[in-house]
Design an enzyme around this catalytic site. Structure first.
Site, PDB file in Angstrom:
ATOM      1  N   ARG A  24       0.856  -1.190   0.000  1.00  0.00           N
ATOM      2  CA  ARG A  24       0.000   0.000   0.000  1.00  0.00           C
ATOM      3  C   ARG A  24       0.891   1.238   0.000  1.00  0.00           C
ATOM      4  NH1 ARG A  24      -4.613   0.355   4.521  1.00  0.00           N
ATOM      5  NH2 ARG A  24      -5.025  -1.703   3.623  1.00  0.00           N
ATOM      6  N   SER A 115      -7.978  -0.091   0.818  1.00  0.00           N
ATOM      7  CA  SER A 115      -8.989  -0.230   1.860  1.00  0.00           C
ATOM      8  C   SER A 115      -9.713   1.085   2.135  1.00  0.00           C
ATOM      9  CB  SER A 115      -8.346  -0.797   3.133  1.00  0.00           C
ATOM     10  OG  SER A 115      -9.321  -1.098   4.098  1.00  0.00           O
ATOM     11  N   HIS A 116      -9.595   1.593   3.349  1.00  0.00           N
ATOM     12  CA  HIS A 116     -10.321   2.795   3.765  1.00  0.00           C
ATOM     13  C   HIS A 116      -9.507   4.073   3.551  1.00  0.00           C
ATOM     14  CE1 HIS A 116      -7.997   1.032   7.012  1.00  0.00           C
ATOM     15  NE2 HIS A 116      -7.832   2.245   7.506  1.00  0.00           N
ATOM     16  N   LYS A 128      -3.127  -6.449  -2.917  1.00  0.00           N
ATOM     17  CA  LYS A 128      -3.128  -7.494  -1.891  1.00  0.00           C
ATOM     18  C   LYS A 128      -3.414  -8.832  -2.534  1.00  0.00           C
ATOM     19  CE  LYS A 128      -6.537  -8.238   1.127  1.00  0.00           C
ATOM     20  NZ  LYS A 128      -7.432  -8.245   2.316  1.00  0.00           N
ATOM     21  N   ASP A 279     -16.666   0.742   3.953  1.00  0.00           N
ATOM     22  CA  ASP A 279     -15.457   1.441   3.531  1.00  0.00           C
ATOM     23  C   ASP A 279     -15.156   1.224   2.055  1.00  0.00           C
ATOM     24  OD1 ASP A 279     -14.628  -1.217   3.639  1.00  0.00           O
ATOM     25  OD2 ASP A 279     -12.625  -0.698   4.341  1.00  0.00           O
ATOM     26  N   ASP A 281     -13.258  -0.776   0.173  1.00  0.00           N
ATOM     27  CA  ASP A 281     -13.308  -2.086  -0.465  1.00  0.00           C
ATOM     28  C   ASP A 281     -14.395  -2.992   0.098  1.00  0.00           C
ATOM     29  OD1 ASP A 281     -11.910  -2.356   1.958  1.00  0.00           O
ATOM     30  OD2 ASP A 281     -10.815  -4.102   1.249  1.00  0.00           O
ATOM     31  N   ASP A 283     -15.119  -4.125   3.246  1.00  0.00           N
ATOM     32  CA  ASP A 283     -14.977  -5.113   4.318  1.00  0.00           C
ATOM     33  C   ASP A 283     -15.254  -4.555   5.711  1.00  0.00           C
ATOM     34  OD1 ASP A 283     -12.669  -3.609   4.545  1.00  0.00           O
ATOM     35  OD2 ASP A 283     -11.276  -5.291   4.455  1.00  0.00           O
ATOM     36  N   ARG A 284     -15.320  -3.242   5.879  1.00  0.00           N
ATOM     37  CA  ARG A 284     -15.618  -2.655   7.191  1.00  0.00           C
ATOM     38  C   ARG A 284     -17.044  -2.117   7.215  1.00  0.00           C
ATOM     39  NH1 ARG A 284     -10.282   0.148   9.761  1.00  0.00           N
ATOM     40  NH2 ARG A 284      -8.740  -1.278   8.897  1.00  0.00           N
ATOM     41  N   THR A 346      -4.065  -9.225  16.203  1.00  0.00           N
ATOM     42  CA  THR A 346      -4.705  -8.427  15.167  1.00  0.00           C
ATOM     43  C   THR A 346      -4.295  -8.937  13.788  1.00  0.00           C
ATOM     44  OG1 THR A 346      -4.777  -6.482  16.590  1.00  0.00           O
ATOM     45  CG2 THR A 346      -4.944  -6.109  14.230  1.00  0.00           C
ATOM     46  N   GLU A 366     -12.197  -4.799  16.712  1.00  0.00           N
ATOM     47  CA  GLU A 366     -12.606  -3.479  17.162  1.00  0.00           C
ATOM     48  C   GLU A 366     -12.547  -2.427  16.057  1.00  0.00           C
ATOM     49  OE1 GLU A 366      -8.507  -2.660  16.624  1.00  0.00           O
ATOM     50  OE2 GLU A 366      -9.587  -4.457  17.235  1.00  0.00           O
ATOM     51  N   SER A 367     -11.809  -2.713  14.988  1.00  0.00           N
ATOM     52  CA  SER A 367     -11.618  -1.724  13.924  1.00  0.00           C
ATOM     53  C   SER A 367     -12.687  -1.844  12.831  1.00  0.00           C
ATOM     54  CB  SER A 367     -10.222  -1.847  13.327  1.00  0.00           C
ATOM     55  OG  SER A 367      -9.980  -3.168  12.876  1.00  0.00           O
ATOM     56  N   LYS A 378     -13.372 -10.058   6.457  1.00  0.00           N
ATOM     57  CA  LYS A 378     -14.464  -9.325   7.090  1.00  0.00           C
ATOM     58  C   LYS A 378     -15.389  -8.840   5.993  1.00  0.00           C
ATOM     59  CE  LYS A 378     -11.130  -5.543   7.858  1.00  0.00           C
ATOM     60  NZ  LYS A 378      -9.860  -6.264   8.003  1.00  0.00           N
TER      61      LYS A 378
END
Length: 399
Positions: A24, A115-116, A128, A279, A281, A283-284, A346, A366-367, A378
């Site tokens: 990234r 990602s985000h 990835k 987000d 991609d 996943d969140r 994590t 938690e994220s 996720k």
């Protein structure tokens, strides 16, 4: 006979340290000549049996997505990958990629996303690798990729003319077949097998208003397909639903800071009964009720406590896992349900080990990440649908 060119170059990765789950960097870094190509070459050299395997390629639609996919396909053709599967317009969420890898028995998937992180020319880009179980590549593979990238002095590429990725079809280039597919259908079909869309739709149409913020990222088309086309809700229930190269200037991170517009609608104005965001991609997730924010640790606990509300989990679950920084709320739920609860470092790949061993069914961190054994990532939209299924079954509010 296709012409394959060998491009000689000093590797731009010689001074970099190994990463944990991919690469990234700034978009401008990826725009540098040969930078992406060398990393993709390193990935392909780290995989075995390419000539007998399928590979999934897709991304979150940020700046450079299609151009990167074109280069990757050309390198795959040079390496004689048997089949390369690309979604229409190059759009594929991370959980949808995980599902497609598993469905197609692919050797893996290359996900183009940061990602985000913000997108655009001044934003970030990322690459990835997910492996054949659908989950993030473990360190043994990512270390191998980085060592390869540091030592490489050349890469192979076939400068073929590729079709427009806005059309479906099969295309043959030497020993490689390129399949451009519907990136929405397989994922939506999976969600429809897990949840009762009719029950959720009926509940939402009674007097329970929904607003979903896709943050101009990849989940917009998925949300429209599920909520509008399949459930028959009004199109305005999806805000920021068109994927944009720069995410419309938004920072696609679903939390109270960066998703402040939808947070204001739910927490202050109380304009809707239920709100959610995903987000870049996909996943969140962030879950909101009228005047109510659900922190991710509590969301995991509530989901675990109410698996009997969801058709796919009615028979019970094997266990649950949380990351070390996640609160112990789900531990109390697991104790009450008499199921095992695991604490992991994590990193989603640690959940993947437990899922592959059938020791757990639900997991989260938690994220703002929650998931289950349906994929090895996720899954933001899955979490949103899980909450809606619980509310529909219990006929209650989030609070």
């Amino acid at each position: 006979m296709l012409e394959v060119k060998v491009i000689n170059i000093d590797s731009p990765f010689q001074d970099q340290k190994p990463g944990t789950s991919g690469l990234r960097k700034s978009t401008l870094k990826f725009q540098e000549e040969h930078y992406l190509e060398i990393f993709i070459e390193a990935i392909l050299r780290s995989l075995k049996d390419l000539k007998d395997s399928s590979l999934i390629i897709g991304g979150d639609g940020r700046y450079g997505n299609i151009e990167a996919i074109e280069k990757i396909v050309q390198i795959c053709v040079a390496h004689k990958v048997k089949k390369v599967i690309v979604p229409k317009d190059g759009l594929l969420s991370t959980p949808a990629t995980s599902h497609l890898i598993r469905k197609e028995n692919a050797i893996g998937g290359i996900i183009l996303s940061a990602s985000h992180n913000p997108g655009g020319l001044d934003g970030d880009f990322g690459v990835k690798l997910n492996i054949s179980n659908g989950g993030p590549a473990p360190e043994i593979i990512t270390n191998k990729i980085f060592k390869s990238s540091q030592a490489l002095t050349s890469y192979k590429i076939s400068k073929i003319q590729l079709p427009n990725f806005s059309q479906y079809g099969l295309f043959t280039y030497g020993e490689t077949t390129l399949a451009i597919i519907d990136g929405l259908k397989d994922y939506s079909d999976l969600m429809e097998k897990i949840f009762d869309f009719d029950q959720i739709s009926y509940f939402l149409k009674k007097d329970f208003s929904l607003i979903f913020d896709a943050m101009n990222a990849v989940t917009g088309p998925y949300a429209r397909n599920i909520f509008v086309e399949k459930m028959g809700l009004a199109s305005h229930c999806v805000m920021n639903g068109k994927p944009l190269k720069d995410f419309g200037g938004l920072h696609p991170d679903p939390n109270l800071t960066y998703a402040s517009n939808i947070a204001d609608l739910l927490l202050n104005k109380k304009s809707y009964s239920f709100g959610a965001a995903c987000d870049g991609d996909g996943d969140r997730n962030m879950i909101l009720g009228s005047g109510c924010f659900v922190n991710p640790s509590d969301s995991l606990a509530v989901i675990t406590a109410n698996t009997n509300c969801v058709p796919a989990y009615k028979e019970g679950i094997a266990g649950v896992a949380r990351s070390m920084p996640t609160s112990c709320a789900v531990d109390i739920v697991a104790s009450a349900l008499n199921i095992p609860c695991f604490e992991t470092p994590t990193g989603w790949k640690f959940f993947g080990n437990l899922l592959d061993s059938n020791l757990i069914t639900i997991c989260g961190e938690e994220s703002f990440g929650t998931g289950s054994n349906h994929v090895r990532e996720k899954d933001g939209l899955w979490a949103v649908l899980f909450w809606l299924q619980i509310l529909a079954e219990k006929n209650c509010s989030v609070k």
